[in-house]
Write an enzyme that holds these catalytic residues in place. Structure first.
Site, PDB file in Angstrom:
ATOM      1  N   GLY A  76       0.733  -1.461  -0.077  1.00 12.63           N
ATOM      2  CA  GLY A  76      -0.065  -0.195  -0.295  1.00 12.63           C
ATOM      3  C   GLY A  76       0.478   1.622  -0.069  1.00 12.63           C
ATOM      4  O   GLY A  76       0.122   2.049  -0.521  1.00 12.63           O
TER       5      GLY A  76
ATOM      6  N   ARG B 112     -10.311  -6.067  55.866  1.00 12.60           N
ATOM      7  CA  ARG B 112      -9.520  -4.925  56.309  1.00 12.60           C
ATOM      8  C   ARG B 112      -9.231  -3.829  55.137  1.00 12.60           C
ATOM      9  O   ARG B 112      -9.254  -4.400  54.005  1.00 12.60           O
ATOM     10  CB  ARG B 112      -8.551  -4.713  56.996  1.00 12.60           C
ATOM     11  CG  ARG B 112      -7.327  -5.392  56.037  1.00 12.60           C
ATOM     12  CD  ARG B 112      -6.004  -5.361  57.237  1.00 12.60           C
ATOM     13  NE  ARG B 112      -4.615  -5.557  56.367  1.00 12.60           N
ATOM     14  CZ  ARG B 112      -3.545  -5.973  56.869  1.00 12.60           C
ATOM     15  NH1 ARG B 112      -3.359  -6.443  58.263  1.00 12.60           N
ATOM     16  NH2 ARG B 112      -2.619  -6.356  56.195  1.00 12.60           N
TER      17      ARG B 112
ATOM     18  N   HIS C  42      -4.447  15.981  49.689  1.00 12.83           N
ATOM     19  CA  HIS C  42      -2.969  15.268  49.316  1.00 12.83           C
ATOM     20  C   HIS C  42      -3.636  13.589  49.557  1.00 12.83           C
ATOM     21  O   HIS C  42      -3.068  12.856  50.259  1.00 12.83           O
ATOM     22  CB  HIS C  42      -2.441  15.679  50.848  1.00 12.83           C
ATOM     23  CG  HIS C  42      -1.867  17.352  51.534  1.00 12.83           C
ATOM     24  ND1 HIS C  42      -0.911  17.484  50.327  1.00 12.83           N
ATOM     25  CD2 HIS C  42      -2.016  17.871  52.197  1.00 12.83           C
ATOM     26  CE1 HIS C  42      -0.787  18.852  50.572  1.00 12.83           C
ATOM     27  NE2 HIS C  42      -1.855  19.195  51.449  1.00 12.83           N
TER      28      HIS C  42
ATOM     29  N   ARG D 283      -3.507   3.817  65.911  1.00 10.89           N
ATOM     30  CA  ARG D 283      -5.016   4.151  65.851  1.00 10.89           C
ATOM     31  C   ARG D 283      -5.778   4.552  66.781  1.00 10.89           C
ATOM     32  O   ARG D 283      -6.235   5.800  66.102  1.00 10.89           O
ATOM     33  CB  ARG D 283      -5.365   2.067  65.847  1.00 10.89           C
ATOM     34  CG  ARG D 283      -6.673   1.939  65.060  1.00 10.89           C
ATOM     35  CD  ARG D 283      -7.481   1.171  64.270  1.00 10.89           C
ATOM     36  NE  ARG D 283      -6.856   0.496  63.940  1.00 10.89           N
ATOM     37  CZ  ARG D 283      -6.844   1.123  61.696  1.00 10.89           C
ATOM     38  NH1 ARG D 283      -8.042   1.664  61.798  1.00 10.89           N
ATOM     39  NH2 ARG D 283      -5.692   0.484  61.828  1.00 10.89           N
TER      40      ARG D 283
ATOM     41  N   LYS E  98      20.468  -1.100  14.772  1.00  9.65           N
ATOM     42  CA  LYS E  98      21.815  -2.135  15.065  1.00  9.65           C
ATOM     43  C   LYS E  98      23.177  -1.608  14.336  1.00  9.65           C
ATOM     44  O   LYS E  98      23.985  -0.607  15.095  1.00  9.65           O
ATOM     45  CB  LYS E  98      21.658  -3.660  14.740  1.00  9.65           C
ATOM     46  CG  LYS E  98      23.265  -4.044  15.401  1.00  9.65           C
ATOM     47  CD  LYS E  98      23.011  -5.661  15.293  1.00  9.65           C
ATOM     48  CE  LYS E  98      25.097  -6.160  15.701  1.00  9.65           C
ATOM     49  NZ  LYS E  98      24.143  -7.571  16.108  1.00  9.65           N
TER      50      LYS E  98
END
Length: 539
Positions: free
Chosen positions: A36, A535, A275, A463, A137
């Site tokens: 093409g 969790r 943030h 925590r 190369k």
């Protein structure tokens, strides 16, 4: 034999190739081409040598074999400074090829249109990568172009006498970057077809979306890369409507807001982030109501923050947003009136993200770079589903076991672990908080009520500090709120803070050796507590 200046041109992306080849001809090159590309060049009035004239062999196997021939590759790989190489070309009557212009079969585009496996495989280029790697190369003798953006640079240098070694090295680099990405797309596609989630060897393909002024801090350089396939509902698919370009921190923070927003589906929701942590989240019957609830959650921290909104920003909401400084607003759409209002602020960035609530692809990876390696995991997709709702009504089982140290402890199953089960209103608030705490940096505590957060404690090294921070932020709004914790309570001290603040119900994973102490403290105060298992640590 006298070596002629020749260029081999075979491209799937024909943008600019006719003009480039005209420039080559003006600089004394003969053009070799295939299929093409040859037709397009001939139609433009250029003289073209067909590849079969070079190989002495017809293109065959539906074009699978056309350039894979010594007459091509010897012309590419012969080192001009090596007398033996040049003597061999003379003996074999092979001409050198000094310029290669090739881009590969459109494998990416084939994937994007949803082609079947057979069509995708047929669009794996073989001859193209072989040619450009061979040319690269032998970079000192061959200029190899894979990107139309480099046409002008090559032609300009040819007019000055020849392509410089510096440019040839740059083009060499682009070849191997190009084939690496190409091969990664193929290998990842094949892995997905086989259901291989974590391959033994893996590469990821990204393309540069934006150079940034700086990174997290001004002394750090940064860039934003997007995945080769743009994800629907992601920041890489955003259309910026207003404001200066996004910074490194903007993108990181905005992504955090966007990830949380997706948890609410089509329920009108607004997430305010700072943030990469949520500082206020609200839902409601309208975007305006959701925004007001998010703003009232923490009117101090929201200043200079980022808003993610899953509905149309209207005039009333825009008026409220404009009362404070907001860095970024992300939404699927804006009314004309809202845009006119928001664009009064020159420092605000407005992003339109179509299908903003679309969940991430199941095949997506959560990745974190560490020095010398890469951490890769599945995204945390766990959340309480409709079939899990009986957890809020069912009394959790419990049993006594002996620890390795010889002590007795009570172990609880999932469900309601206290004497009192949460009310329907508390369950709704607990589910809301559970979505928010999942996207808050650990250790994380979220308290809230009535479709909004009232206080968020995040990123603490223990925590109890997170709980105290959330309660302090809530102030008087803590009374009557419920609490979510991203991991278990190691001690009953968090419950003791809840008692003082007037918090009425708690959702947490459970699983601590001290669970009974927390359960007993809740029972003494009439607080409902539910263990849900999974969790949501976020680091």
């Amino acid at each position: 034999m006298e070596m002629k200046k020749r260029a081999l041109v075979s491209v799937s992306d024909k943008a600019g190739v006719v003009e480039f080849c005209k420039g080559l001809c003006e600089n004394g090159f003969e053009i070799i081409s295939t299929g093409g590309t040859a037709k397009a060049l001939k139609d433009a009035g250029l003289n073209v040598i067909g590849i079969s004239e070079i190989t002495g062999f017809p293109e065959c196997l539906d074009g699978r074999v056309k350039t894979l021939h010594p007459n091509v590759h010897a012309g590419l790989l012969a080192m001009r400074s090596n007398p033996e190489h040049m003597a061999q070309l003379e003996k074999l009557n092979i001409n050198t090829i000094d310029v290669v212009c090739v881009n590969l079969y459109p494998f990416k585009a084939t994937l994007q249109k949803g082609a079947d496996f057979a069509e995708c495989v047929e669009n794996i280029d073989i001859g193209g990568p072989t040619m450009i790697r061979a040319a690269a190369k032998n970079y000192q003798d061959v200029a190899v172009i894979v990107d139309p953006k480099d046409y002008d640079r090559v032609l300009a240098e040819l007019k000055q006498g020849g392509v410089t070694l510096e440019t040839k090295k740059y083009l060499q680099y682009k070849v191997f970057a190009h084939t690496a990405v190409y091969d990664s797309l193929i290998s990842n596609y094949l892995a997905s077809q086989l259901g291989i989630r974590f391959p033994d060897e893996v590469t990821f393909a990204y393309e540069k979306a934006q150079d940034m002024r700086y990174g997290e801090n001004p002394q750090q350089q940064a860039v934003f890369y997007r995945e080769q396939f743009t994800r629907i509902g992601s920041l890489s698919s955003a259309k910026q409507l207003w404001g200066k370009e996004l910074s490194y921190n903007n993108i990181n923070d905005a992504n955090g807001a966007l990830e949380l927003l997706k948890e609410f589906g089509t329920t009108p929701a607004v997430v305010a982030c700072k943030h990469a942590n949520p500082c206020g989240v609200g839902t409601g019957t309208s975007v305006h109501e959701a925004y007001m609830r998010a703003y009232e959650s923490d009117p101090v921290s929201v200043f200079g923050g980022i808003l993610a909104i899953n509905g149309t920003v209207d005039q009333a909401t825009a008026n409220e947003i404009n009362k404070i400084f907001i860095e970024i607003v992300m939404a699927p759409s804006y009314t004309n009136e809202a845009l006119a209002i928001l664009e009064q602020k020159k420092n605000i960035r407005l992003l339109q993200i179509d299908e903003i609530s679309t969940k991430r692809a199941a095949s997506a990876y959560d990745m974190k770079k560490v020095y010398g390696g890469l951490l890769v995991q599945q995204y945390d997709e766990s959340l309480i589903r409709d079939e899990d709702m009986n957890l809020f009504k069912t009394k959790a089982s419990s049993q006594t076991e002996t620890t390795p140290g010889g002590k007795q402890r009570t172990v609880y199953g999932l469900g309601v672990v206290t004497d009192r089960a949460p009310t329907a209103e508390e369950v709704e608030a607990l589910l809301f908080n559970w979505k928010v705490v999942k996207h808050t940096k650990s250790n994380a505590i979220v308290i809230g009520k009535q479709g909004r957060t009232t206080g968020i404690g995040m990123g603490q090294t223990n925590r109890i500090w997170a709980a105290q921070q959330a309660i302090a932020h809530a102030g008087g709004q803590a009374k009557g709120s419920v609490m979510a914790s991203d991991a278990f309570f190691p001690f009953p001290d968090c419950v003791e803070e809840c008692v003082k603040a007037g918090i009425t119900a708690i959702i947490q994973p459970g699983g601590s050796v001290q669970d009974k102490a927390s359960v007993d403290a809740c029972n003494a105060a009439g607080i409902a507590m539910v263990f849900v298992g999974d969790r949501h640590f976020k680091h």
